[in-house]
Design a protein around this motif. Structure first.
Motif, PDB file in Angstrom:
ATOM      1  N   ASP A  50       0.828  -1.221  -0.096  1.00 59.04           N
ATOM      2  CA  ASP A  50       0.064   0.124   0.004  1.00 59.04           C
ATOM      3  C   ASP A  50       0.894   1.225  -0.008  1.00 59.04           C
ATOM      4  N   HIS A  51       2.090   1.160   0.684  1.00 55.57           N
ATOM      5  CA  HIS A  51       2.823   2.487   0.868  1.00 55.57           C
ATOM      6  C   HIS A  51       3.481   2.664  -0.558  1.00 55.57           C
ATOM      7  N   GLU A  52       3.833   1.543  -1.276  1.00 53.71           N
ATOM      8  CA  GLU A  52       4.465   1.978  -2.503  1.00 53.71           C
ATOM      9  C   GLU A  52       3.381   2.289  -3.309  1.00 53.71           C
ATOM     10  N   THR A  53       2.278   1.907  -3.414  1.00 52.75           N
ATOM     11  CA  THR A  53       1.455   2.492  -4.372  1.00 52.75           C
ATOM     12  C   THR A  53       0.903   3.753  -3.984  1.00 52.75           C
ATOM     13  N   PHE A  54       0.840   4.046  -2.780  1.00 54.68           N
ATOM     14  CA  PHE A  54       0.464   5.546  -2.237  1.00 54.68           C
ATOM     15  C   PHE A  54       1.690   6.465  -2.765  1.00 54.68           C
ATOM     16  N   LYS A  55       2.922   6.118  -2.540  1.00 56.54           N
ATOM     17  CA  LYS A  55       4.308   6.765  -3.205  1.00 56.54           C
ATOM     18  C   LYS A  55       4.244   7.254  -4.687  1.00 56.54           C
ATOM     19  N   HIS A  56       3.459   6.255  -5.519  1.00 59.97           N
ATOM     20  CA  HIS A  56       3.328   6.681  -6.840  1.00 59.97           C
ATOM     21  C   HIS A  56       1.975   7.502  -7.230  1.00 59.97           C
ATOM     22  N   GLN A  57       1.278   7.222  -6.235  1.00 62.02           N
ATOM     23  CA  GLN A  57      -0.033   7.986  -6.780  1.00 62.02           C
ATOM     24  C   GLN A  57       0.125   9.519  -6.264  1.00 62.02           C
ATOM     25  N   VAL A  58       0.850   9.788  -5.365  1.00 57.96           N
ATOM     26  CA  VAL A  58       1.062  11.187  -4.768  1.00 57.96           C
ATOM     27  C   VAL A  58       2.007  11.993  -5.772  1.00 57.96           C
ATOM     28  N   ARG A  59       1.318  12.961  -6.422  1.00 55.76           N
ATOM     29  CA  ARG A  59       2.206  14.085  -7.096  1.00 55.76           C
ATOM     30  C   ARG A  59       3.062  14.638  -6.439  1.00 55.76           C
ATOM     31  N   PRO A  60       4.415  14.565  -7.018  1.00 51.34           N
ATOM     32  CA  PRO A  60       5.647  15.575  -6.258  1.00 51.34           C
ATOM     33  C   PRO A  60       5.437  16.671  -6.083  1.00 51.34           C
ATOM     34  N   SER A  61       4.945  17.595  -7.121  1.00 48.24           N
ATOM     35  CA  SER A  61       4.694  18.916  -6.910  1.00 48.24           C
ATOM     36  C   SER A  61       3.902  19.250  -5.763  1.00 48.24           C
ATOM     37  N   ILE A  62       2.845  18.459  -5.389  1.00 47.36           N
ATOM     38  CA  ILE A  62       1.834  18.607  -4.425  1.00 47.36           C
ATOM     39  C   ILE A  62       2.803  18.200  -2.899  1.00 47.36           C
ATOM     40  N   VAL A  63       3.425  17.180  -2.907  1.00 45.19           N
ATOM     41  CA  VAL A  63       4.070  16.839  -1.857  1.00 45.19           C
ATOM     42  C   VAL A  63       5.004  17.915  -1.142  1.00 45.19           C
ATOM     43  N   LEU A  64       5.634  18.511  -2.263  1.00 50.13           N
ATOM     44  CA  LEU A  64       6.656  19.490  -1.798  1.00 50.13           C
ATOM     45  C   LEU A  64       6.166  20.753  -1.338  1.00 50.13           C
ATOM     46  N   GLU A  65       4.899  21.220  -1.675  1.00 48.22           N
ATOM     47  CA  GLU A  65       3.997  22.276  -1.274  1.00 48.22           C
ATOM     48  C   GLU A  65       3.561  22.323  -0.129  1.00 48.22           C
ATOM     49  N   VAL A  66       3.220  21.170   0.529  1.00 44.57           N
ATOM     50  CA  VAL A  66       2.371  21.137   1.604  1.00 44.57           C
ATOM     51  C   VAL A  66       3.222  21.637   2.587  1.00 44.57           C
ATOM     52  N   ASN A  67       2.638  22.440   3.596  1.00 45.80           N
ATOM     53  CA  ASN A  67       3.131  22.892   4.798  1.00 45.80           C
ATOM     54  C   ASN A  67       2.942  22.202   5.936  1.00 45.80           C
ATOM     55  N   ASP A  68       4.102  22.112   6.969  1.00 46.43           N
ATOM     56  CA  ASP A  68       4.013  21.457   8.031  1.00 46.43           C
ATOM     57  C   ASP A  68       3.000  22.175   8.975  1.00 46.43           C
ATOM     58  N   LEU A  69       2.186  21.774   9.675  1.00 46.03           N
ATOM     59  CA  LEU A  69       1.143  22.732  10.582  1.00 46.03           C
ATOM     60  C   LEU A  69       2.151  23.117  11.794  1.00 46.03           C
ATOM     61  N   ASP A  70       1.701  24.182  12.320  1.00 43.09           N
ATOM     62  CA  ASP A  70       2.525  24.738  13.527  1.00 43.09           C
ATOM     63  C   ASP A  70       2.087  24.436  14.750  1.00 43.09           C
ATOM     64  N   HIS A  71       1.123  23.401  14.584  1.00 47.88           N
ATOM     65  CA  HIS A  71       0.568  23.107  16.211  1.00 47.88           C
ATOM     66  C   HIS A  71       0.514  21.712  16.076  1.00 47.88           C
ATOM     67  N   PRO A  72       1.713  21.119  17.292  1.00 46.11           N
ATOM     68  CA  PRO A  72       2.048  19.865  17.276  1.00 46.11           C
ATOM     69  C   PRO A  72       0.856  18.944  17.638  1.00 46.11           C
TER      70      PRO A  72
END
Length: 370
Positions: free
Chosen positions: A194-216
């Motif tokens: 499932d993890h390998e499938t997920f990695k291929h489905q996620v578009r790199p451009s979106i992954v790189l643009e997602v921000n880390d939330l500031d609230h842990p």
């Protein structure tokens, strides 16, 4: 609070002293018992950084939530269920010796020991110096991430092993399965597939643009919201939106622009000026106008980028916590629902720089860009 666009909107009750925005005996007690002094955090700096790291890992959202719950000892093992007042036999179903708490299930049960000894990761279940499951998990994920990066296969295998132990435990409890080591291996294998499938489905451009939330303290996986008819995936039509606000004059400007793309979409843009009582109003107004603009162009799907965590958090609540944008939120949801695909994604500030420049220009010049 802004006025609704329609005269047919009804008034509603709102309790501003609790995140649920509803008054109950519980939320009233929360208000009366809350310490209004310094806001305290039970998190150490190291813990905060670790939970933020979970956001950056390229893993499935359900794994992120799973890790977050493990980190807070919020997993529904028997010991935790009993602590919540649920009558259960707290003894581990597999070994029949010790109480089933998180430490036992994932580290010290004979099945867990066998899994870690069988793993290629060289995991020591009884590593000295780790008195809690939280510290033990944190140690190995930080180790793998520091050596391999956020795409670490070792990190994914470690998480999938934890996942396999949890799935095996549930199979024992709810399906009367034996929960043997072979079943755990099967769950780990399926999880890695499932993890390998997920990695291929996620578009790199979106992954790189997602921000880390500031609230842990916010569970991971909540940095976007689907408003359209389809509740999964991201559309190829990507638009950034941002608002600009002058506190002294209450003047506001908003802007939106199509992101650079390889799909043939023209780099169109737009902006407006007006007034707002708060900065979050300008952010919400920017998102609303960008959605209306895209709909007017006949788009059936849109991925809208915003740097406002507050806006996204309010969109996820019903009603939203911020009463000043109640009607804007309602209209955003209505317009979003008219798209086949509509997602609002929280990103870093530099990902909406073009929209921010347009918003500032509209504010300063009191002009529209249409």
């Amino acid at each position: 609070m802004e006025l609704p666009q329609s005269n047919e909107e009804d008034d509603f009750l709102y309790w501003k002293y609790h995140p649920s925005v509803r008054y109950t005996v519980k939320t009233g007690y929360h208000y009366l018992s809350k310490d209004w002094g310094l806001e305290r955090s039970t998190f150490l700096a190291r813990d905060q950084e670790f939970v933020k790291l979970i956001w950056r890992l390229v893993i499935q959202p359900k794994w992120k939530v799973f890790l977050w719950r493990l980190f807070h000892d919020g997993i529904a093992v028997k010991f935790n269920l009993a602590r919540r007042g649920i009558r259960v036999d707290e003894v581990c179903d597999h070994c029949g010796v010790d109480l089933e708490d998180s430490q036992h299930l994932f580290r010290f049960c004979i099945l867990a020991k066998e899994v870690w000894e069988d793993s290629s990761l060289t995991i020591f279940h009884d590593s000295p110096g780790f008195n809690s499951l939280k510290d033990w998990i944190q140690h190995y994920i930080l180790l793998f991430n520091s050596e391999d990066g956020k795409h670490s296969n070792r990190c994914a295998l470690f998480i999938s092993s934890l996942w396999g132990l949890w799935k095996s435990r549930n199979a024992r409890c709810f399906k009367d399965d034996t929960g043997s080591i072979s079943l755990v291996r099967e769950f780990i294998h399926l999880a890695m597939d499932d993890h390998e499938t997920f990695k291929h489905q996620v578009r790199p451009s979106i992954v790189l643009e997602v921000n880390d939330l500031d609230h842990p303290t916010i569970p991971p996986g909540y940095n976007y919201g689907h408003l359209g008819k389809e509740k999964s995936g991201f559309d190829d039509f990507i638009v950034e939106a941002d608002g600009s606000w002058d506190k002294k004059t209450t003047r506001a400007g908003i802007g939106w622009a199509i992101k650079d793309n390889h799909h043939g979409f023209g780099l169109d843009q737009g902006g407006k000026h007006g007034a707002a009582a708060l900065v979050i109003q300008s952010e919400a107004w920017a998102c609303l106008e960008a959605l209306k603009w895209a709909r007017a162009k006949g788009r059936q799907g849109i991925l809208l980028l915003s740097d406002s965590l507050g806006l996204l958090s309010n969109l996820r609540m019903d009603p939203g916590k911020e009463i000043s944008i109640a009607w804007l939120l309602k209209e955003i949801k209505e317009v979003g629902a008219s798209f086949q695909r509509c997602t609002i994604l929280k990103v870093q500030r530099d990902q909406v720089q073009k929209a921010d420049d347009i918003a500032k220009k509209c504010l300063v010049n009191s002009s529209n860009l249409l």
